[in-house]
Enzyme design. Sequence first.
Site, PDB file in Angstrom:
ATOM      1  N   TYR A 100       0.816  -1.223   0.000  1.00  0.00           N
ATOM      2  CA  TYR A 100       0.000   0.000   0.000  1.00  0.00           C
ATOM      3  C   TYR A 100       0.845   1.267   0.000  1.00  0.00           C
ATOM      4  O   TYR A 100       1.943   1.303   0.543  1.00  0.00           O
ATOM      5  CB  TYR A 100      -0.953  -0.021   1.199  1.00  0.00           C
ATOM      6  CG  TYR A 100      -1.785  -1.281   1.187  1.00  0.00           C
ATOM      7  CD1 TYR A 100      -2.693  -1.519   0.160  1.00  0.00           C
ATOM      8  CD2 TYR A 100      -1.614  -2.260   2.149  1.00  0.00           C
ATOM      9  CE1 TYR A 100      -3.431  -2.694   0.098  1.00  0.00           C
ATOM     10  CE2 TYR A 100      -2.348  -3.443   2.115  1.00  0.00           C
ATOM     11  CZ  TYR A 100      -3.249  -3.650   1.076  1.00  0.00           C
ATOM     12  OH  TYR A 100      -3.954  -4.812   1.021  1.00  0.00           O
ATOM     13  N   THR A 139      -8.978  -1.106  16.802  1.00  0.00           N
ATOM     14  CA  THR A 139      -9.774  -0.913  18.016  1.00  0.00           C
ATOM     15  C   THR A 139     -10.594   0.358  17.944  1.00  0.00           C
ATOM     16  O   THR A 139     -11.282   0.699  18.888  1.00  0.00           O
ATOM     17  CB  THR A 139      -8.851  -0.834  19.247  1.00  0.00           C
ATOM     18  OG1 THR A 139      -7.928   0.237  19.031  1.00  0.00           O
ATOM     19  CG2 THR A 139      -8.095  -2.135  19.448  1.00  0.00           C
TER      20      THR A 139
END
Length: 109
Positions: free
Chosen positions: A8, A81
């Site tokens: 990426y 998270t």
Amino acid sequence: MAYNTELYANYTEAQVSPRGIAILAVFLTTGEHDNAAFKTLQERFFIIDKPDSCTDIENFPLADLLPESTDHFITYSGSLTQPGCRETVQWVIINKPIYISHQQVHMRT
Ligand SMILES: *[C@@H]1O[C@H](CO)[C@@H](O)[C@H](O)[C@H]1NC(C)=O
């Protein structure tokens, strides 16, 4: 946290893409003594109390926040998270904790 530079172009792309991010996690537990490395971070928590705020810490080897032995760890594919909670994270969790003092646990920033 690090992103997969082989696949990426940047973090923004990596965080929403398969095998995009790696996170190294360390557990904290209480011990007898202040942890100097953690203290260095903790003294700056008040600066980063709003989204997108940041601060620089110079001459801070991240290894200072690791336990003496990093020989044993678990790893699994999981999620971020934070909202979005995309399953793009390779977690690496070291199986030994680092220690901070009771005072550090209760320190207000
Ligand atoms: C990240 O990379 C993607 C794909 O190359 C690109 O479209 C996007 O504009 C980049 N974002 C940033 C913040 O650089």
